[in-house]
Design an enzyme around this catalytic site. Sequence first.
Site, PDB file in Angstrom:
ATOM      1  N   GLU A 117     -27.238  54.219 -35.117  1.00 44.75           N
ATOM      2  CA  GLU A 117     -25.806  54.435 -35.164  1.00 44.75           C
ATOM      3  C   GLU A 117     -25.081  53.136 -35.537  1.00 44.75           C
ATOM      4  O   GLU A 117     -25.519  52.033 -35.195  1.00 44.75           O
ATOM      5  CB  GLU A 117     -25.319  54.971 -33.818  1.00 44.75           C
ATOM      6  CG  GLU A 117     -25.869  56.385 -33.589  1.00 44.75           C
ATOM      7  CD  GLU A 117     -25.450  57.029 -32.285  1.00 44.75           C
ATOM      8  OE1 GLU A 117     -25.262  58.252 -32.292  1.00 44.75           O
ATOM      9  OE2 GLU A 117     -25.310  56.344 -31.263  1.00 44.75           O
ATOM     10  N   CYS A 130     -19.833  47.392 -35.848  1.00 45.48           N
ATOM     11  CA  CYS A 130     -20.875  47.165 -34.848  1.00 45.48           C
ATOM     12  C   CYS A 130     -22.185  47.691 -35.429  1.00 45.48           C
ATOM     13  O   CYS A 130     -22.348  48.873 -35.681  1.00 45.48           O
ATOM     14  CB  CYS A 130     -20.486  47.903 -33.562  1.00 45.48           C
ATOM     15  SG  CYS A 130     -21.684  47.690 -32.253  1.00 45.48           S
ATOM     16  N   CYS A 137     -34.689  50.120 -28.220  1.00 44.28           N
ATOM     17  CA  CYS A 137     -34.753  48.737 -27.729  1.00 44.28           C
ATOM     18  C   CYS A 137     -35.957  48.623 -26.813  1.00 44.28           C
ATOM     19  O   CYS A 137     -36.245  49.551 -26.059  1.00 44.28           O
ATOM     20  CB  CYS A 137     -33.464  48.414 -26.957  1.00 44.28           C
ATOM     21  SG  CYS A 137     -33.308  46.685 -26.484  1.00 44.28           S
ATOM     22  N   CYS A 141     -32.361  47.562 -19.925  1.00 42.95           N
ATOM     23  CA  CYS A 141     -31.219  47.281 -19.059  1.00 42.95           C
ATOM     24  C   CYS A 141     -30.770  48.601 -18.429  1.00 42.95           C
ATOM     25  O   CYS A 141     -30.611  49.597 -19.136  1.00 42.95           O
ATOM     26  CB  CYS A 141     -30.096  46.637 -19.864  1.00 42.95           C
ATOM     27  SG  CYS A 141     -30.660  45.132 -20.685  1.00 42.95           S
ATOM     28  N   CYS A 144     -27.655  50.719 -19.694  1.00 48.10           N
ATOM     29  CA  CYS A 144     -27.494  50.898 -21.139  1.00 48.10           C
ATOM     30  C   CYS A 144     -28.232  52.134 -21.634  1.00 48.10           C
ATOM     31  O   CYS A 144     -29.419  52.306 -21.360  1.00 48.10           O
ATOM     32  CB  CYS A 144     -28.006  49.651 -21.871  1.00 48.10           C
ATOM     33  SG  CYS A 144     -28.016  49.821 -23.661  1.00 48.10           S
TER      34      CYS A 144
HETATM   35  N1  SAH Z   1     -29.035  44.062 -27.099  1.00 49.06           N
HETATM   36  C1  SAH Z   1     -27.880  43.230 -27.215  1.00 49.06           C
HETATM   37  C2  SAH Z   1     -26.774  43.820 -28.030  1.00 49.06           C
HETATM   38  C3  SAH Z   1     -26.425  45.296 -27.854  1.00 49.06           C
HETATM   39  S1  SAH Z   1     -25.538  45.806 -26.442  1.00 49.06           S
HETATM   40  C4  SAH Z   1     -27.397  42.846 -25.859  1.00 49.06           C
HETATM   41  O1  SAH Z   1     -27.847  43.414 -24.869  1.00 49.06           O
HETATM   42  O2  SAH Z   1     -26.574  41.931 -25.773  1.00 49.06           O
HETATM   43  C5  SAH Z   1     -23.855  45.250 -26.640  1.00 49.06           C
HETATM   44  C6  SAH Z   1     -23.154  45.031 -25.274  1.00 49.06           C
HETATM   45  O3  SAH Z   1     -22.873  46.273 -24.592  1.00 49.06           O
HETATM   46  C7  SAH Z   1     -24.013  44.225 -24.309  1.00 49.06           C
HETATM   47  O4  SAH Z   1     -23.264  43.259 -23.635  1.00 49.06           O
HETATM   48  C8  SAH Z   1     -24.473  45.293 -23.347  1.00 49.06           C
HETATM   49  O5  SAH Z   1     -24.877  44.728 -22.141  1.00 49.06           O
HETATM   50  C9  SAH Z   1     -23.256  46.155 -23.237  1.00 49.06           C
HETATM   51  N2  SAH Z   1     -23.520  47.479 -22.675  1.00 49.06           N
HETATM   52  C10 SAH Z   1     -24.676  48.168 -22.673  1.00 49.06           C
HETATM   53  N3  SAH Z   1     -24.528  49.360 -22.048  1.00 49.06           N
HETATM   54  C11 SAH Z   1     -23.238  49.436 -21.655  1.00 49.06           C
HETATM   55  C12 SAH Z   1     -22.453  50.440 -21.003  1.00 49.06           C
HETATM   56  N4  SAH Z   1     -22.988  51.599 -20.664  1.00 49.06           N
HETATM   57  N5  SAH Z   1     -21.155  50.176 -20.771  1.00 49.06           N
HETATM   58  C13 SAH Z   1     -20.604  49.022 -21.175  1.00 49.06           C
HETATM   59  N6  SAH Z   1     -21.282  48.041 -21.819  1.00 49.06           N
HETATM   60  C14 SAH Z   1     -22.583  48.237 -22.044  1.00 49.06           C
HETATM   61 FE1  SF4 Z   2     -31.355  46.587 -25.229  1.00 51.07          FE
HETATM   62 FE2  SF4 Z   2     -30.318  45.780 -22.886  1.00 51.07          FE
HETATM   63 FE3  SF4 Z   2     -28.982  45.328 -25.161  1.00 51.07          FE
HETATM   64 FE4  SF4 Z   2     -29.223  47.833 -24.213  1.00 51.07          FE
HETATM   65  S1  SF4 Z   2     -28.131  46.127 -23.258  1.00 51.07           S
HETATM   66  S2  SF4 Z   2     -29.517  47.202 -26.345  1.00 51.07           S
HETATM   67  S3  SF4 Z   2     -31.320  47.770 -23.318  1.00 51.07           S
HETATM   68  S4  SF4 Z   2     -30.993  44.471 -24.570  1.00 51.07           S
END
Ligand code: SAH
Ligand code: SF4
Length: 395
Positions: A117, A130, A137, A141, A144
């Site tokens: 996406e 974005c 991934c 986390c 996420c």
């Molecule tokens: N993998 C990278 C980039 C993608 S996520 C990273 O983790 O930084 C982009 C941002 O969205 C990150 O800060 C992530 O922690 C945050 N994020 C992930 N899931 C989320 C959610 N459900 N609500 C709000 N922010 C979220």
């Molecule tokens: Fe991957 Fe964590 Fe970033 Fe989600 S927040 S894309 S699981 S590194």
Amino acid sequence: MTEASAPITQDVLTLPRKLPEGGKANLVGLTRDQLRAALIEAGTPEKQAKMRLGQVWQWIYGWGVRDFHAMTNLAKDYRALLAERFEIAVPEVVSRQISADGTRKYLVRIAGGHEVEVVYIPEEGRGTLCVSSQVGCTLTCSFCHTGTQKLVRNLTAGEIVGQVMLARDDLGEWPQPGQGATGERLVSNIVLMGMGEPLYNFDAVRDAMRVVMDGEGIALGRRRITLSTSGVVPEIARCAEEIGCQLAVSFHATTDEVRDRLVPINKRWNIKALLDTLRDYPKLSNSERITFEYVMLDGVNDSDADARRLVKLIAGIPAKINLIPFNEWPGSPYQRSSWERIEAFADIIYKAGYASPIRTPRGEDIMAACGQLKSATERARKSRAEIAAEAGLPA
Ligand code: SAH
Ligand code: SF4
């Protein structure tokens, strides 16, 4: 939660792109050196290579042209030669949804049938794209949505640059040949905050960003690009040196105990190791401030004590703290902190002298907000052997 089994090291199968029918090589995503080599290999005389490279580059990245026959400053037989050997291909847009707030989410299909996406967020005076770096991934986390999807594969540089190109196609942003600068840009900023951990696909992300930053083409400066990482410590200095873009870090917690749970890569590189590396980033990359992303989870990481610990931890690092109200997804194990809580948290940070913007959730109605992305690829999850076969590789 799945943290006990979380893969916290790189566990990535990188698949080269399957050559399309007819075996044409895609020129999108090649760096200048690689494109020059490809043109010479196809029969371009070395003496002309520099000029041809400049011309082809301009057509692809300056004017958004996909058809070699439209490259009118090249001789007809040379155009035919290129068309026989190469293609200029970007991922296919499968669907486009537009949110009530104007946010656009594209579902795009890449080689092998996998999907990622891409989200376009229009704002006053700017437009942020974005971009995804992986299908799924490897990290898990717990807040996420993407983290619940098994990694299928890394994207190629061409598939990353292609996301920028298809957004410009959809927005009608390519200038006509001969036309000067077109004023305000629709895609004015890129954030590597889509699906995937960009620092676990370093080479492709670096090459893609070099193409996007190149002044003769899409020409988005390094200050307009922000790479977000969960904290892949050994790659952070490389990001400064080899890309030089802005850095955002998914910080999200102020103790190792909580961060281990939220961002399991913390078990490999803890808060101290991460901060030690971050201290060098601004110097190395000549960038101004690091963005600390902090997702606000009700009762988990949102107390006044957390806010005070946060400002203490980052003392001395030029920083901006971006508070992200948690975006829910089906089955998500957390709730968003209340607005009063988020504001109280922001206030403590602000009084300590940091900018503390609260990120407005965008495109929630189409599941396009931070952390809500997850492709349907998983539903038809396949074995590695099947994926390899689809990508044209021996299993
Ligand atoms: N993998 C990278 C980039 C993608 S996520 C990273 O983790 O930084 C982009 C941002 O969205 C990150 O800060 C992530 O922690 C945050 N994020 C992930 N899931 C989320 C959610 N459900 N609500 C709000 N922010 C979220
Ligand atoms: Fe991957 Fe964590 Fe970033 Fe989600 S927040 S894309 S699981 S590194």
